[in-house]
Design a protein around this motif. Structure first.
Motif, PDB file in Angstrom:
ATOM      1  N   LEU A 140     -17.690  12.377  -6.836  1.00 60.91           N
ATOM      2  CA  LEU A 140     -17.568  10.998  -6.460  1.00 60.91           C
ATOM      3  C   LEU A 140     -18.181   9.709  -7.136  1.00 60.91           C
ATOM      4  CD1 LEU A 140     -17.936  11.964  -2.652  1.00 60.91           C
ATOM      5  CD2 LEU A 140     -15.949  11.119  -3.643  1.00 60.91           C
ATOM      6  N   TYR A 141     -19.358  10.230  -7.569  1.00 61.78           N
ATOM      7  CA  TYR A 141     -20.045   9.242  -8.455  1.00 61.78           C
ATOM      8  C   TYR A 141     -19.289   8.906  -9.721  1.00 61.78           C
ATOM      9  CZ  TYR A 141     -23.238   7.464 -11.883  1.00 61.78           C
ATOM     10  OH  TYR A 141     -23.928   6.672 -12.953  1.00 61.78           O
ATOM     11  N   LEU A 142     -18.718  10.070 -10.454  1.00 64.61           N
ATOM     12  CA  LEU A 142     -18.055   9.878 -11.587  1.00 64.61           C
ATOM     13  C   LEU A 142     -16.708   8.849 -11.197  1.00 64.61           C
ATOM     14  CD1 LEU A 142     -18.408  13.436 -12.946  1.00 64.61           C
ATOM     15  CD2 LEU A 142     -19.177  11.333 -14.051  1.00 64.61           C
ATOM     16  N   ARG A 143     -16.457   9.394 -10.194  1.00 66.10           N
ATOM     17  CA  ARG A 143     -14.920   8.573 -10.104  1.00 66.10           C
ATOM     18  C   ARG A 143     -15.121   7.142  -9.638  1.00 66.10           C
ATOM     19  NH1 ARG A 143     -11.348   5.860  -9.828  1.00 66.10           N
ATOM     20  NH2 ARG A 143      -9.277   5.874  -8.232  1.00 66.10           N
ATOM     21  N   GLU A 144     -16.250   6.651  -9.115  1.00 62.51           N
ATOM     22  CA  GLU A 144     -16.685   5.292  -8.877  1.00 62.51           C
ATOM     23  C   GLU A 144     -17.267   4.738 -10.182  1.00 62.51           C
ATOM     24  OE1 GLU A 144     -17.607   1.726  -6.825  1.00 62.51           O
ATOM     25  OE2 GLU A 144     -16.601   3.500  -6.252  1.00 62.51           O
ATOM     26  N   HIS A 145     -18.311   5.488 -10.990  1.00 63.31           N
ATOM     27  CA  HIS A 145     -19.056   4.799 -12.116  1.00 63.31           C
ATOM     28  C   HIS A 145     -18.587   5.040 -13.583  1.00 63.31           C
ATOM     29  CE1 HIS A 145     -21.619   2.919  -9.159  1.00 63.31           C
ATOM     30  NE2 HIS A 145     -21.520   4.094  -8.452  1.00 63.31           N
TER      31      HIS A 145
END
Length: 184
Positions: free
Chosen positions: A153-158
């Motif tokens: 989720l972090y990678l998808r966002e940032h």
């Protein structure tokens, strides 16, 4: 690329324990219920990847029994949960506040429990995503853990960069046995 992130079912441990790489099994009934729910959502023939830990492999095996079209799951240790080192199998409330304060002060690089940092988890999850892209995969399903789901989720966002602090770490996590679909 579409990625279905599936969290293992509830574990057969007392509540409130810190467990990451501890190879704790999942509850059989919860695993079957999760497999039945997730089996209905996955597309046909989606490649299935699974963490190296038993609780995730139990769910992958149950999914395969219900959905033989998924084929054999590829075991991928980079989808394992974060290694909490000396805090593994300790009650969360027994971990000294100073240990949490140290982690929050350097959320990206501090190795909580002495073994693995949040950034190391993000980086290994990013490696798998990049490999899927490089292989031209259009979709995959991962049976994995809360930390890996949050890293994705972090990678998808940032994107792939150093996490600045705990404020960037996704609060949202799917419940044990749940599934979320991401597009990368």
């Amino acid at each position: 690329m579409k990625l279905w992130l599936i969290r293992h079912a509830a574990v057969a441990l007392p509540p409130g324990l810190c467990y990451g790489t501890t190879d704790a099994p999942a509850l059989a009934d919860a695993t079957l219920a999760a497999a039945e729910a997730v089996a209905a959502t996955l597309p046909r023939h989606v490649p299935l990847w699974v963490s190296g830990l038993t609780r995730a492999q139990q769910l992958a095996a149950a999914l395969q029994r219900l959905r033989p079209d998924l084929g054999a799951a590829r075991v991928e240790p980079r989808l394992n949960e974060m290694d909490f080192g000396r805090w593994e199998m300790q009650a969360w409330e027994a971990i000294p506040r100073a240990a949490f304060d140290d982690w929050m002060a350097d959320f990206s690089h501090h190795r909580f429990g002495g073994e693995e940092s949040t950034q190391q988890v993000i980086d290994r999850v990013a490696e798998v995503v990049l490999e899927l892209h490089a292989a031209g995969m259009r979709e995959a399903a991962w049976v994995t853990h809360a930390g890996v789901v949050r890293a994705a989720l972090y990678l998808r966002e940032h994107g792939r960069r150093v996490i600045e602090g705990a404020h960037e770490w996704p609060e949202r996590v799917i419940e044990p046995g749940g599934c979320v679909e991401l597009v990368f």
